[in-house]
Scaffold this active site. Structure first.
Site, PDB file in Angstrom:
ATOM      1  N   LYS A  77       0.849  -1.196   0.000  1.00 37.95           N
ATOM      2  CA  LYS A  77       0.000   0.000   0.000  1.00 37.95           C
ATOM      3  C   LYS A  77       0.884   1.246   0.000  1.00 37.95           C
ATOM      4  O   LYS A  77       1.924   1.271   0.677  1.00 37.95           O
ATOM      5  CB  LYS A  77      -0.890  -0.031   1.249  1.00 37.95           C
ATOM      6  N   SER A 152      -9.908   1.489   2.638  1.00 42.35           N
ATOM      7  CA  SER A 152      -9.063   2.352   1.838  1.00 42.35           C
ATOM      8  C   SER A 152      -7.962   1.590   1.095  1.00 42.35           C
ATOM      9  O   SER A 152      -7.376   2.124   0.165  1.00 42.35           O
ATOM     10  CB  SER A 152      -8.398   3.407   2.736  1.00 42.35           C
ATOM     11  N   SER A 176     -10.229  -0.979   6.775  1.00 44.84           N
ATOM     12  CA  SER A 176      -9.626  -0.840   5.442  1.00 44.84           C
ATOM     13  C   SER A 176      -8.860  -2.036   4.919  1.00 44.84           C
ATOM     14  O   SER A 176      -8.394  -2.006   3.777  1.00 44.84           O
ATOM     15  CB  SER A 176      -8.698   0.371   5.415  1.00 44.84           C
TER      16      SER A 176
HETATM   17  N1  GLN Z   1     -13.618   3.756   6.186  1.00 42.37           N
HETATM   18  C1  GLN Z   1     -12.995   4.179   7.405  1.00 42.37           C
HETATM   19  C2  GLN Z   1     -12.595   5.625   7.309  1.00 42.37           C
HETATM   20  O1  GLN Z   1     -12.854   6.209   6.317  1.00 42.37           O
HETATM   21  C3  GLN Z   1     -11.833   3.303   7.740  1.00 42.37           C
HETATM   22  C4  GLN Z   1     -10.646   3.593   6.898  1.00 42.37           C
HETATM   23  C5  GLN Z   1      -9.455   2.772   7.327  1.00 42.37           C
HETATM   24  O2  GLN Z   1      -9.591   1.725   7.948  1.00 42.37           O
HETATM   25  N2  GLN Z   1      -8.294   3.288   7.009  1.00 42.37           N
HETATM   26  O3  GLN Z   1     -12.063   6.186   8.198  1.00 42.37           O
END
Ligand code: GLN
Length: 486
Positions: A77, A152, A176
């Site tokens: 990532k 994400s 995410s």
């Molecule tokens: N969807 C969640 C957010 O927008 C979690 C994102 C994540 O786990 N990085 O914060």
């Protein structure tokens, strides 16, 4: 070189091919690079690839002799700092930034001999559930290019599902890793908070962020977790795994007590997701587990608490992007104007929204009403899990309420986007490990089963996930890609 497809190829199988000298490390890396060249222009799982650098690393393993997983490729990532290699966190504000150091997990992958294929696409600063918030354009879901891969860590998940990498690393702050794993038919682990180092991981919400693996099987996830989970003094919240990581082999669940928190399944869950979930629960029973029911009375407040705590921590972490230390700068008549113009141009709309919510929640006079209250809710949620784990070894939940949604479906409605995380957030708030495995499809799209356990119970999650994975027999190759060879 034998003809083979990278589609459906596990890291274990890739290592076996290298062991048997049916392939060289260079040939294996070249096969993935070919797939990336052919498919990634449409998929956009990667933000950065450097084929020459990848092949050079692979050749080094061919020349020096190898063992274990050495020579097996991996995708990272773009939130992990990689020395001399662009690291953008999916944001314009880090465009052109090349860190001077590697993150701890990047070092550990290198020490294990893994060969980096490149950096994967993601929601800007890991804020999002669809990868549509990437400043560099979205990633598509290999199962249906009209739908999102989740977020994400959408690029890391899509790369594995489409056979562009055998496994990958992502991060999970509120879901995410597990949510994109569910949307792409892959396996994803969010480890216990503190099991994997956050050193050299661009920070989003420091009390929630954890690094974890994506792969096609639970055994591969366990193997990659064993590589990255370690005690690192450079991250003071990190202690490493509590016990040696065991790659699971067992095929039954005898002696395990599992529970379904039925109070969580009352509203807004897609009928297909519920059907697959009940089938998975029935399978757990047929494999010998004792399956009961529990409640998580405060988990319904998790969404509200998370969306105060995460933005509050993000607003503090993102203060460092000021046009002086990292990335591009927009000039202004004085230093204050320069900061403002840089941040105005560099951050996307979702990041600005989080900074505003977070700064407001932390401001004098509101701190206790918002941030303090959210932290108290967090403690109550952790206690709900403690009560459940007094009687049960692990909990079963769907990973997400729905399968992958179409592009744009939730982009104008942040609350609908946030609601995706309802089943994943409680584990982050409580610091617990959660494993998502595919439990079948709904309307042709994969859906995920989530197994949540007590802190540092990753080995137990692997055992449960592996037995269920075998019983479910999910084919991780997307039907539209079946038969593609490299
Ligand atoms: N969807 C969640 C957010 O927008 C979690 C994102 C994540 O786990 N990085 O914060």
């Amino acid at each position: 070189m034998a003809t083979f497809s990278t589609l459906g190829l596990t890291a274990e199988r890739a290592a076996a091919l290298l062991d048997a000298r049916e392939l060289s490390c260079e040939e294996l890396a070249a096969a993935y690079l070919e797939r990336i060249a052919a498919d990634d222009p449409a998929l956009h799982a990667f933000l950065h690839v450097d084929p020459e650098r990848t092949l050079e690393a692979a050749r080094r393993h061919d020349a020096s002799g190898r063992s274990g997983f050495a020579g097996v490729p991996i995708a990272l990532k773009d939130l992990f700092c990689t020395r001399g290699v662009p690291t953008t966190a999916g944001s314009r504000i880090l465009e052109g930034y090349r860190p001077v150091h590697d993150g701890d997990v990047v070092e550990r992958c290198q020490d294990a001999g893994l060969v980096s294929l490149g950096k994967t696409n993601m929601d800007e600063f890991a804020m999002g559930s669809s990868t549509e918030h990437s400043a560099y354009g979205p990633t598509r879901n290999p199962w249906d290019p009209e739908t999102v891969p989740g977020g994400s860590s959408g690029g890391s998940a899509a790369a594995v599902a489409a056979g562009l990498a055998p496994w990958s690393l992502g991060t999970d702050t509120g879901g995410s890793i597990r949510q994109p794993a569910a949307f792409t038919g892959t396996v994803g682990l969010k480890p216990t908070y503190g099991a994997v180092s956050r050193y050299g991981v661009v920070a989003f919400a420091s009390s929630l962020d954890q690094v974890g693996p994506f792969a096609l099987t639970v055994r591969d996830v366990a193997a990659l977790y064993a590589i990255v989970a370690a005690d690192d003094p450079r991250d003071t919240t990190n202690v490493g795994p509590a016990e040696a990581v065991v790659r699971p082999e067992g095929e039954d669940l005898r002696g395990l007590r599992l529970a379904v928190p039925r109070d969580q399944l009352t509203v807004g869950v897609d009928a297909g997701v519920l059907e697959r979930f009940e089938e998975a629960v029935a399978l757990a029973v047929s494999l010998g587990a004792e399956v009961g029911e529990c409640t998580l009375p405060h988990a319904s407040h998790g969404l509200a608490a998370y969306y105060l705590i995460a933005p509050a921590e993000a607003s503090a972490n993102l203060a460092r992007y000021d046009g002086v230390r990292y990335g591009p700068r927009t000039d202004g008549p004085d230093v204050q104007a320069m900061y403002e113009a840089t941040r105005h141009d560099g951050f996307g709309p979702e990041v600005k929204r989080r900074i505003m919510i977070g700064a407001y929640a932390l401001s004098a006079g509101y701190y206790d009403a918002y941030y303090g209250q959210a932290q108290r809710v967090r403690t109550l949620i952790r206690r709900d899990f403690d009560v459940a784990f007094a009687d049960y070894d692990a909990l079963l939940l769907p990973t997400t309420p729905t399968p992958a949604f179409r592009f744009g479906a939730k982009l104008d409605d942040p609350l609908a986007m946030y609601a995706n995380d309802v089943f994943t957030l409680p584990a982050n708030l409580a610091g617990l490990p959660g494993l998502s495995i595919p439990m079948g499809t709904s309307d042709g799209l994969p859906v995920g089963l989530q197994i949540v356990g007590p802190a540092f119970s990753e080995n137990r999650l692997f055992a449960v996930g592996h037995a269920l994975e075998r019983a479910i027999g999910f084919d991780p190759v997307p039907p539209r890609l079946q038969g593609v060879t490299s």
